[in-house]
Structure formats: C-alpha cells, structure tokens
Design an enzyme around this catalytic site. Structure first.
Site, short mmCIF file in Angstrom:
data_model
loop_
_atom_site.label_atom_id
_atom_site.label_comp_id
_atom_site.label_asym_id
_atom_site.label_seq_id
_atom_site.Cartn_x
_atom_site.Cartn_y
_atom_site.Cartn_z
N ASP A 11 69.34 60.10 -3.22
CA ASP A 11 70.14 60.53 -4.36
C ASP A 11 70.15 59.42 -5.40
O ASP A 11 70.59 58.30 -5.12
CB ASP A 11 71.57 60.84 -3.86
CG ASP A 11 72.45 61.41 -4.96
OD1 ASP A 11 71.97 61.56 -6.10
OD2 ASP A 11 73.62 61.70 -4.66
N ASP A 107 68.03 64.99 -9.40
CA ASP A 107 68.17 63.60 -8.96
C ASP A 107 68.23 63.46 -7.44
O ASP A 107 68.48 62.38 -6.93
CB ASP A 107 69.41 62.97 -9.60
CG ASP A 107 70.69 63.70 -9.25
OD1 ASP A 107 70.61 64.88 -8.88
OD2 ASP A 107 71.77 63.09 -9.31
N GLU A 108 68.02 64.54 -6.71
CA GLU A 108 68.10 64.45 -5.25
C GLU A 108 66.86 65.06 -4.60
O GLU A 108 66.29 66.01 -5.12
CB GLU A 108 69.33 65.23 -4.73
CG GLU A 108 70.64 64.75 -5.30
CD GLU A 108 71.82 65.57 -4.81
OE1 GLU A 108 71.71 66.20 -3.74
OE2 GLU A 108 72.85 65.58 -5.51
MG LIG Z 1 72.90 61.56 -8.03
#
Ligand SMILES: [Mg+2]
Length: 409
Positions: A11, A107-108
């Site tokens: 993350d 974002d992951e």
């Molecule tokens: Mg994040």
C-alpha cells in the site's frame, strides 16, 4: 498439508499527497492535503500528509471542515496523470518479483510470492526489498502486509505505516486479528458494520465465532464470505498480470440505419448504449476497470479498442468520455455502420468505492444516485419514460445487440 501461500499487500502511503510532495519538497514540512476543486473551496480531501493527519484532517472531509481543524493547511489540486504514471512504475518494481500482481485501486496491490521465495528469500525479505526499492527509486513509501491470504495481508499493511512491514501468520489470528474491530476487516464497510452490530458482532473474533448459517441468513452470500475471511479461510487467488476474466464484461452494440459520419453522431449513439451498460453494471453491483469501443465500417470490418480507466466506473460519462478518446485515436473518419461500447474487467462495489476517492467523492455519488434513480423510474414506467436530451434527436439505431461475454438482458 499444502504449503501455505505467501501473499503480500503493498500500500503506497498517503499516495496522492506523497506524489505532490515529490514536486513540492517544501510541503513535507507543513500540513498539506490534496483536494478536489480547490478554487471553489467546496471540494473534499482526497489525501493528506502525516502532519495534516496529526492535525485531525481525514480523507473525504470537506475542505472547510479541514481548514477549521487546521487553518494553515496547504491545499493542493490533484494531478491524476501523475498518480497513474507512478502507480504503473511502482508496479514494474513489483513485477520483478512475481507475475501474480492484482491491483486494488490505484495505490494498492496484492502479490503472490509463494513461488518467488527460492529466488528472492522469504515473504518478509521480499517485502523489505520492495519497500526499499520503491523508496530508493521514487521517494515513495509503502507499507506491506505479509500473510497467507489476501484479506489478512491487506489487514497487515494497515497495522504499521508508513514504510513498514507487518507479518500475520495463521497462528496470529487469535492474538492479533480477532481482537480488532470487525470494521477493520476488508468487506465490512459502513453499510455492513451496523448490521453486524445489530447481531452483537463488534470484533473480528466475534465474527469468526458466529454461526456461518446465521450470517448467511442475515447477510446473504456476503455474510458467509465475511465469516470465512474472519477465520482465515480466504482462498481467493491473486490475479496474474494482464489476466482478467473475459466473461466478466458487458457490452452493447448497435447497427445504425444511416452511417455515422461525425464524432458527435458516434457520441450520441454511444451515450444511449452506455446507459444500458451502466444499468447492467449497477444491477450486478460492479464497476468497470476497462472501457471497450467497437467500430464497424461500411466494409463490415470490425475494430476493437480498449483502455484502462483511471478510476473504476459505472457512470455513462465515465465510459463514454474515454471511449471518445479511443475513437479520436483510431478513427480516420470512414463512415461507420455499427458501433458499440463495453465495460471490461468488472470489479466489485467495494473496490469502486475506495477508488472513488480518486475523484470528488461527493459529486461522484450524486451522479450515481441520479443514474440509479433513472433506472428505477425506467423500471416502473417503461424504458422511454426518461430519455437524455442528447438521445431525443437520435434517428439512428435500428437493432440493439448485446454480447461479447456475459449477457445480462
Ligand atoms: Mg494507500
């Protein structure tokens, strides 16, 4: 017994804010937030740095609220193109270690590194290598959860951040996972948490200990899934890079009475088709990660183009605008006999909601509510009860085809 899988959840920390700080290093020393529509001052907070977080600023808060809490908050407009670009570059680092990489929002990512350990070391070692490489290459930090399933890897990446690695083994379930609030578990959102509370379930452990039959009765399939996840029985595989289920798409095509000769005409038809696609997506509680454009000219040559969307969508504009970009790139102006639009790589609601923060959440939800209302009216009063103004002019459609994968109608 089968070897346990080794799954990482990576993350990127404070992602939008971190990217903005790359181009404005001076912002690292002050509380800052990335907000939608900064000028009008009624956007919402999309991301914030650590200092803003300490001042109490939260994602999805309105800008005036955030400024009340933190008057010297620096507001930055978003640069989505950069977020997409860095996201792809970071995934290229991940790709050195495995070909099983499944993005979750921008974002992951989950990575299955079970088969990579012989080459690169244990899951924990790989996690630290990724953490260091991403930091060195881009100045961005990630937090990584290492576990035997996706749900717990994701939980782990949330436990220690920024720039940290957290291990959760099966034996850690009773001590480190079950005491946590049920809402920490993936899939327990703001709709589900109150339902669980009504059943007296407040922790992951209470969820794990509850009767699976009861949960299924009260919450349907979702209840059973949550029970499995709380017990560490999640067996959901990490997708391969570029792998998606072709059955998971929905599309509509149409043949026109007169050839389409201008982009405006194509757009008009696509909007009508996209409405039908989006209705199907809402019915399936899915969002599209990919838009597809189908074109057929007078010579009956088919051409298909597709693009990955910056944010999963089930809004008409969210599909039609990128489809028009594809049209601009691939159409030389030869009159078109048939056109179609499709939604590919369908993902579930919860993914979409999270990624929805990518845009102005409030506006997105307003549009969603509006489009669902339109569905409702049409269901009750017939398909033509509400027609978009842009569609009232269209004399063009003669047949409505649907297909290319799973069909809904
Ligand atoms: Mg994040």
């Amino acid at each position: 017994m089968l070897q346990e899988r080794v799954i990482l959840h990576c993350d990127l920390n404070n992602y939008f804010a971190s990217v903005e700080c790359l181009s404005h290093p001076e912002w690292r020393a002050v509380p800052m937030a990335v907000c939608g529509s900064v000028e009008e001052r009624h956007g919402i907070v999309l991301a914030k740095n650590e200092l803003a977080k300490k001042a109490g600023v939260k994602t999805a808060m309105t800008v005036p609220e955030a400024l009340r809490l933190c008057p010297r908050l620096v507001l930055a407009p978003p640069h989505y193109d950069q977020y997409v670009a860095y996201s792809h570059r970071v995934r290229q680092v991940y790709a050195k270690y495995t070909d099983q990489i499944e993005p979750f929002g921008i974002d992951e990512c989950w990575l299955d590194v079970t088969g990579s350990q012989r080459l690169f070391g244990s899951g924990e070692q790989i996690a630290h290598r990724l953490r260091q490489e991403v930091k060195q290459a881009f100045g961005l930090t990630i937090s990584v959860g290492v576990s035997f399933c996706k749900v717990l890897a994701k939980l782990g990446s949330d436990m220690k951040k920024p720039d940290a690695v957290t291990l959760l083994a099966r034996k850690d379930l009773p001590t480190r996972v079950w005491p946590l609030p049920a809402a920490d578990l993936m899939g327990v959102g703001r709709h589900t948490a109150p339902k669980l509370a009504q059943l007296g379930i407040y922790t992951v452990g209470q969820l794990a200990a509850a009767s699976s039959a009861m949960l299924q009765r009260r919450l349907g399939k979702q209840g059973l899934l949550l029970w499995r996840n709380a017990n560490g029985f999640d067996t959901d595989p990490v997708r391969y890079v570029g792998d998606f289920d072709p059955a998971k798409s929905v599309s509509r095509t149409t043949t026109c009475r007169a050839d389409l000769e201008t982009p405006a005409q194509v757009r008009q038809v696509l909007v009508g088709l996209a409405e039908s696609v989006c209705t199907a997506l809402r019915r399936e509680q899915a969002y599209a990660e990919v838009v597809k454009l189908y074109l057929r000219d007078r010579e009956l040559t088919w051409c298909q183009r597709q693009a990955v969307l910056p944010v999963p969508t089930r809004l008409v504009g969210g599909l039609v605008n990128p489809a028009m970009d594809l049209l601009a790139q691939s159409w030389q102006g030869v009159p078109l006999r048939s056109v179609g639009i499709g939604a590919g790589r369908l993902v579930s609601d919860r993914v979409g909601l999270q990624a929805g923060l990518f845009y102005d959440l409030a506006r997105l939800e307003r549009t969603e509510r509006l489009e669902s209302r339109v569905d409702e009216v049409r269901r009750k009063m017939g398909k033509n009860a509400l027609v978009r103004a842009s569609q009232m002019l269209t004399p063009l459609q003669v047949t409505l085809g649907s297909g290319f994968g799973r069909q809904y109608d």
